[in-house]
Design an enzyme around this catalytic site. Structure first.
Site, PDB file in Angstrom:
ATOM      1  N   CYS A 158     -41.920 -20.858  15.403  1.00 55.42           N
ATOM      2  CA  CYS A 158     -43.281 -20.801  14.863  1.00 55.42           C
ATOM      3  C   CYS A 158     -44.237 -20.580  16.026  1.00 55.42           C
ATOM      4  O   CYS A 158     -43.834 -20.040  17.064  1.00 55.42           O
ATOM      5  CB  CYS A 158     -43.620 -22.048  14.045  1.00 55.42           C
ATOM      6  SG  CYS A 158     -43.595 -23.604  14.961  1.00 55.42           S
ATOM      7  N   ARG A 177     -43.968 -26.492  11.987  1.00 52.41           N
ATOM      8  CA  ARG A 177     -43.019 -25.853  11.075  1.00 52.41           C
ATOM      9  C   ARG A 177     -41.604 -25.749  11.641  1.00 52.41           C
ATOM     10  O   ARG A 177     -40.625 -26.133  10.980  1.00 52.41           O
ATOM     11  CB  ARG A 177     -43.525 -24.457  10.685  1.00 52.41           C
ATOM     12  CG  ARG A 177     -44.765 -24.495   9.819  1.00 52.41           C
ATOM     13  CD  ARG A 177     -45.445 -23.138   9.742  1.00 52.41           C
ATOM     14  NE  ARG A 177     -46.008 -22.762  11.036  1.00 52.41           N
ATOM     15  CZ  ARG A 177     -46.611 -21.616  11.299  1.00 52.41           C
ATOM     16  NH1 ARG A 177     -46.716 -20.712  10.353  1.00 52.41           N
ATOM     17  NH2 ARG A 177     -47.118 -21.364  12.489  1.00 52.41           N
ATOM     18  N   ASP A 208     -49.196 -22.146   7.909  1.00 48.43           N
ATOM     19  CA  ASP A 208     -49.419 -23.037   9.052  1.00 48.43           C
ATOM     20  C   ASP A 208     -50.144 -24.289   8.553  1.00 48.43           C
ATOM     21  O   ASP A 208     -51.274 -24.192   8.078  1.00 48.43           O
ATOM     22  CB  ASP A 208     -50.271 -22.288  10.083  1.00 48.43           C
ATOM     23  CG  ASP A 208     -50.488 -23.109  11.334  1.00 48.43           C
ATOM     24  OD1 ASP A 208     -50.190 -24.315  11.331  1.00 48.43           O
ATOM     25  OD2 ASP A 208     -50.967 -22.523  12.320  1.00 48.43           O
TER      26      ASP A 208
HETATM   27  P1  4NP Z   1     -46.790 -24.703  14.253  1.00 46.61           P
HETATM   28  O1  4NP Z   1     -48.279 -25.188  13.981  1.00 46.61           O
HETATM   29  O2  4NP Z   1     -46.878 -23.279  14.741  1.00 46.61           O
HETATM   30  O3  4NP Z   1     -46.156 -24.809  12.907  1.00 46.61           O
HETATM   31  O4  4NP Z   1     -46.202 -25.638  15.277  1.00 46.61           O
HETATM   32  C1  4NP Z   1     -49.298 -25.074  14.946  1.00 46.61           C
HETATM   33  C2  4NP Z   1     -49.408 -26.013  15.938  1.00 46.61           C
HETATM   34  C3  4NP Z   1     -50.430 -25.915  16.866  1.00 46.61           C
HETATM   35  C4  4NP Z   1     -51.331 -24.880  16.798  1.00 46.61           C
HETATM   36  C5  4NP Z   1     -51.219 -23.931  15.804  1.00 46.61           C
HETATM   37  C6  4NP Z   1     -50.190 -24.035  14.874  1.00 46.61           C
HETATM   38  N1  4NP Z   1     -52.397 -24.792  17.722  1.00 46.61           N
HETATM   39  O5  4NP Z   1     -53.232 -23.894  17.589  1.00 46.61           O
HETATM   40  O6  4NP Z   1     -52.460 -25.609  18.655  1.00 46.61           O
END
Ligand code: 4NP
Length: 147
Positions: free
Chosen positions: A3, A9, A117
């Site tokens: 991800c 995720r 997300d």
């Molecule tokens: P992930 O979610 O991609 O599912 O781990 C996110 C975690 C952090 C961020 C964006 C999405 N961020 O912008 O810090």
């Protein structure tokens, strides 16, 4: 399982697929395309939703996806189309590119649907993500059992 941050995720996807394939000889790991959260534990909301299903994510630490992963793994699942494009942009050749898919194409072939997300959303977002990943991982596991 890849991800963006490797804290919401993909850690859940890793935990779910590991739990389903513990009778099989497979290595499951996860990474993020971005480096913002490298070294961190999964988001507490991912830890909690996994706990509800008896899955422990607390030993996971975020890492960034690297080109080396194309050599280490047979299959690379992106959580959304943006992650997919980022991974594809790192592929060195057709062999690398052929390893990459969007995870929900397992449950909805060729749909290129994204696992939303949940980072900025509420608790319900994590349940929704869990349910989508659980369905996709059931299909991945059934296919691995046929190998
Ligand atoms: P992930 O979610 O991609 O599912 O781990 C996110 C975690 C952090 C961020 C964006 C999405 N961020 O912008 O810090």
């Amino acid at each position: 399982m890849v991800c963006l941050g490797n804290i919401c995720r993909s850690p859940l996807a890793e935990g779910i697929l590991k739990a389903k394939t513990n009778h099989l000889d497979v290595v499951v790991d996860s990474a993020g395309t971005a480096a913002y959260h490298v070294g961190e534990q999964p988001d507490i909301r991912s830890i909690e939703i996994a706990n509800k299903y008896g899955i422990d994510l607390t030993s996971q630490r975020a890492r960034q996806f690297s080109v080396n992963d194309f050599d280490e793994f047979d299959k690379i699942y992106a959580m959304d189309s943006s992650n997919y494009a980022n991974i594809i942009s790192l592929a060195r050749d057709e062999r690398d590119r052929n390893k990459v898919d969007v995870i929900l194409n397992e449950s909805n072939p060729k749909s290129f649907q994204s696992v939303p997300d949940p980072y900025y959303g509420g608790e319900n977002g994590f349940q929704n993500v869990y349910d989508m990943l659980d369905e996709a991982c059931n299909i991945i596991t059934q296919n691995l059992e046929k190998r």
